[in-house]
Design a protein around this motif. Sequence first.
Motif, PDB file in Angstrom:
ATOM      1  N   ALA A 191     -29.802 -22.708 -18.319  1.00 55.44           N
ATOM      2  CA  ALA A 191     -28.673 -23.631 -18.167  1.00 55.44           C
ATOM      3  C   ALA A 191     -27.717 -23.520 -19.350  1.00 55.44           C
ATOM      4  O   ALA A 191     -26.491 -23.533 -19.177  1.00 55.44           O
ATOM      5  N   ALA A 192     -28.264 -23.405 -20.552  1.00 58.29           N
ATOM      6  CA  ALA A 192     -27.425 -23.314 -21.753  1.00 58.29           C
ATOM      7  C   ALA A 192     -26.565 -22.064 -21.734  1.00 58.29           C
ATOM      8  O   ALA A 192     -25.360 -22.109 -22.050  1.00 58.29           O
ATOM      9  N   ARG A 193     -27.160 -20.939 -21.381  1.00 62.77           N
ATOM     10  CA  ARG A 193     -26.385 -19.695 -21.344  1.00 62.77           C
ATOM     11  C   ARG A 193     -25.288 -19.755 -20.288  1.00 62.77           C
ATOM     12  O   ARG A 193     -24.183 -19.238 -20.491  1.00 62.77           O
ATOM     13  N   GLU A 194     -25.588 -20.392 -19.170  1.00 58.64           N
ATOM     14  CA  GLU A 194     -24.563 -20.536 -18.133  1.00 58.64           C
ATOM     15  C   GLU A 194     -23.435 -21.440 -18.610  1.00 58.64           C
ATOM     16  O   GLU A 194     -22.247 -21.165 -18.347  1.00 58.64           O
ATOM     17  N   ALA A 195     -23.778 -22.510 -19.310  1.00 65.75           N
ATOM     18  CA  ALA A 195     -22.752 -23.420 -19.823  1.00 65.75           C
ATOM     19  C   ALA A 195     -21.878 -22.729 -20.865  1.00 65.75           C
ATOM     20  O   ALA A 195     -20.652 -22.908 -20.891  1.00 65.75           O
ATOM     21  N   LEU A 196     -22.500 -21.928 -21.742  1.00 66.41           N
ATOM     22  CA  LEU A 196     -21.727 -21.195 -22.741  1.00 66.41           C
ATOM     23  C   LEU A 196     -20.787 -20.183 -22.087  1.00 66.41           C
ATOM     24  O   LEU A 196     -19.615 -20.042 -22.492  1.00 66.41           O
ATOM     25  N   ALA A 197     -21.282 -19.486 -21.071  1.00 64.67           N
ATOM     26  CA  ALA A 197     -20.427 -18.536 -20.350  1.00 64.67           C
ATOM     27  C   ALA A 197     -19.272 -19.256 -19.673  1.00 64.67           C
ATOM     28  O   ALA A 197     -18.129 -18.776 -19.668  1.00 64.67           O
ATOM     29  N   ASP A 198     -19.553 -20.420 -19.098  1.00 67.67           N
ATOM     30  CA  ASP A 198     -18.516 -21.200 -18.450  1.00 67.67           C
ATOM     31  C   ASP A 198     -17.459 -21.633 -19.458  1.00 67.67           C
ATOM     32  O   ASP A 198     -16.263 -21.695 -19.142  1.00 67.67           O
ATOM     33  N   ALA A 199     -17.896 -21.929 -20.685  1.00 65.45           N
ATOM     34  CA  ALA A 199     -16.965 -22.358 -21.731  1.00 65.45           C
ATOM     35  C   ALA A 199     -16.210 -21.189 -22.359  1.00 65.45           C
ATOM     36  O   ALA A 199     -15.229 -21.413 -23.078  1.00 65.45           O
ATOM     37  N   GLY A 200     -16.692 -19.964 -22.124  1.00 62.39           N
ATOM     38  CA  GLY A 200     -16.079 -18.813 -22.775  1.00 62.39           C
ATOM     39  C   GLY A 200     -16.390 -18.753 -24.253  1.00 62.39           C
ATOM     40  O   GLY A 200     -15.584 -18.257 -25.057  1.00 62.39           O
ATOM     41  N   LEU A 201     -17.569 -19.265 -24.638  1.00 65.29           N
ATOM     42  CA  LEU A 201     -17.989 -19.294 -26.029  1.00 65.29           C
ATOM     43  C   LEU A 201     -19.292 -18.529 -26.215  1.00 65.29           C
ATOM     44  O   LEU A 201     -20.036 -18.296 -25.259  1.00 65.29           O
ATOM     45  N   GLN A 202     -19.565 -18.166 -27.449  1.00 65.08           N
ATOM     46  CA  GLN A 202     -20.814 -17.520 -27.807  1.00 65.08           C
ATOM     47  C   GLN A 202     -21.760 -18.550 -28.420  1.00 65.08           C
ATOM     48  O   GLN A 202     -21.337 -19.589 -28.943  1.00 65.08           O
ATOM     49  N   TRP A 203     -23.021 -18.232 -28.407  1.00 63.11           N
ATOM     50  CA  TRP A 203     -24.025 -19.118 -28.995  1.00 63.11           C
ATOM     51  C   TRP A 203     -23.723 -19.398 -30.464  1.00 63.11           C
ATOM     52  O   TRP A 203     -23.901 -20.513 -30.949  1.00 63.11           O
ATOM     53  N   ARG A 204     -23.200 -18.416 -31.174  1.00 60.10           N
ATOM     54  CA  ARG A 204     -22.911 -18.604 -32.603  1.00 60.10           C
ATOM     55  C   ARG A 204     -21.755 -19.593 -32.820  1.00 60.10           C
ATOM     56  O   ARG A 204     -21.548 -20.073 -33.954  1.00 60.10           O
ATOM     57  N   ASP A 205     -20.977 -19.890 -31.780  1.00 59.76           N
ATOM     58  CA  ASP A 205     -19.884 -20.848 -31.910  1.00 59.76           C
ATOM     59  C   ASP A 205     -20.364 -22.295 -31.918  1.00 59.76           C
ATOM     60  O   ASP A 205     -19.587 -23.210 -32.230  1.00 59.76           O
ATOM     61  N   VAL A 206     -21.614 -22.524 -31.553  1.00 59.15           N
ATOM     62  CA  VAL A 206     -22.162 -23.877 -31.414  1.00 59.15           C
ATOM     63  C   VAL A 206     -22.573 -24.409 -32.786  1.00 59.15           C
ATOM     64  O   VAL A 206     -23.333 -23.765 -33.517  1.00 59.15           O
ATOM     65  N   GLY A 207     -22.067 -25.589 -33.138  1.00 55.05           N
ATOM     66  CA  GLY A 207     -22.391 -26.183 -34.424  1.00 55.05           C
ATOM     67  C   GLY A 207     -23.526 -27.170 -34.394  1.00 55.05           C
ATOM     68  O   GLY A 207     -24.066 -27.548 -35.437  1.00 55.05           O
ATOM     69  N   SER A 208     -23.912 -27.620 -33.193  1.00 53.49           N
ATOM     70  CA  SER A 208     -24.991 -28.590 -33.074  1.00 53.49           C
ATOM     71  C   SER A 208     -25.613 -28.477 -31.695  1.00 53.49           C
ATOM     72  O   SER A 208     -24.920 -28.189 -30.712  1.00 53.49           O
ATOM     73  N   VAL A 209     -26.925 -28.690 -31.624  1.00 50.88           N
ATOM     74  CA  VAL A 209     -27.659 -28.715 -30.358  1.00 50.88           C
ATOM     75  C   VAL A 209     -28.344 -30.070 -30.235  1.00 50.88           C
ATOM     76  O   VAL A 209     -29.060 -30.496 -31.156  1.00 50.88           O
ATOM     77  N   VAL A 210     -28.110 -30.751 -29.110  1.00 55.46           N
ATOM     78  CA  VAL A 210     -28.803 -32.005 -28.836  1.00 55.46           C
ATOM     79  C   VAL A 210     -29.679 -31.780 -27.611  1.00 55.46           C
ATOM     80  O   VAL A 210     -29.170 -31.496 -26.520  1.00 55.46           O
ATOM     81  N   GLY A 211     -30.973 -31.859 -27.796  1.00 58.19           N
ATOM     82  CA  GLY A 211     -31.917 -31.650 -26.709  1.00 58.19           C
ATOM     83  C   GLY A 211     -32.424 -32.961 -26.155  1.00 58.19           C
ATOM     84  O   GLY A 211     -32.837 -33.852 -26.917  1.00 58.19           O
TER      85      GLY A 211
END
Length: 397
Positions: A29-49
């Motif tokens: 789900a996370a990878r799909e959301a990142l692709a939808d946003a047009g962002l890379q994982w390294r662009d994420v500054g925080s993860v809330v699980g």
Amino acid sequence: MSGDVAVLGAGMHPWGKWGHPFTAYGVKAAREALADAGLQWRDVGSVVGAATVRGGYPGYVAGATFARALGWQGARVTSVYAACASGAQAIGTARAQILAGLADVVLVVGADSAPKGFFRPAGGERPEDPDWLRFRLLGATNPAYFGLYARRRMALHGDTPEDFAHVKVKNARAGALNPYARYRKEVSAEEVAASAVVADPLRLLDICATSDGGAALVLAGMDFARRHAPTSPLVRLRAVSTVTPSYPNTVLDLPDIATDSAAGVPAGERSFRASIAHSAYEEAGLGPGDMSLAEVYDLSTALELQWYEDLGLAAPGEGAQLLRTRATSLGGRIPVNTSGGLASFGEAVPAQAIAQVCELTRQLRGQAGERQVPQAGAGIAANQGLFGHGSAVVAVR
């Protein structure tokens, strides 16, 4: 300062019984959301699980579990547990971090690998928890509670088993159009009536299943979002309500029963679920009449009818009448559970409030395909969690 944050990406793992660890569903789900946003994982500054206690220690520390699975890159991590409201609490936490300037981009993830059959209390002994006591002292499982609630609506408002069945028919029709849903088959009222009685008057098809699944959102501050997608219409989260009850108990709202604040909700005050919705509307500066659609927590068909009233879509006691006019169906005045709801998905507990916002996002973007609500401009998602956890999110275009 505006309290809006933008939804840049939405992603899900299809619901079902896949037999994999919850982490796999969340990562997909996370990878799909990142692709939808047009962002890379390294662009994420925080993860809330959104945490799942059934996942053992990795489930308790879901934020770090997902961050490690995606690859350590230095992001902040937070883990949030609020039972069925975990996803909305995680969204609220992410929003607060963005508005506080702690991160430009936050990934919110929830996933579950659910046991077969009905849920049992999880997380150890909780003798101070009324829901734990309900299970242990009364033997009242969730379906038993749902059945009692259905009987209450029948006694107070004249709802019928046929009304309950038509909630399932409506939601199954929408779920059949949703590629992420577990159950993608329309059902008839006759099929609902022919299914096994589980907790009178509710039958098997009146009650949602337990499921595996995952959902994720990429949220960002408005300045970042406008720079990243300057020409795209942005879906914004206008409000997140996580209120607790105002009163310790509730009583039947029969007109001839006097109510006082020591025993229950005083006359003229709001019930817990209604207060969740009111808080969200108040923060958003909107009301029920401004909503184009709603996603609600249909653990059972009868509970969906109650949500109509709690959200202010229908007057008290008139939820079934709203259903009968087809106002809450696809193509109606205020479609409810255009995703197919839990009737079509089942419960993947930490993911479901996030999945609701995924559906609002797709509807507000005009990307819901055959489920699309024409010219959708605002929507509300609502549920609640054990031990007084509230959950409502208002999204706008």
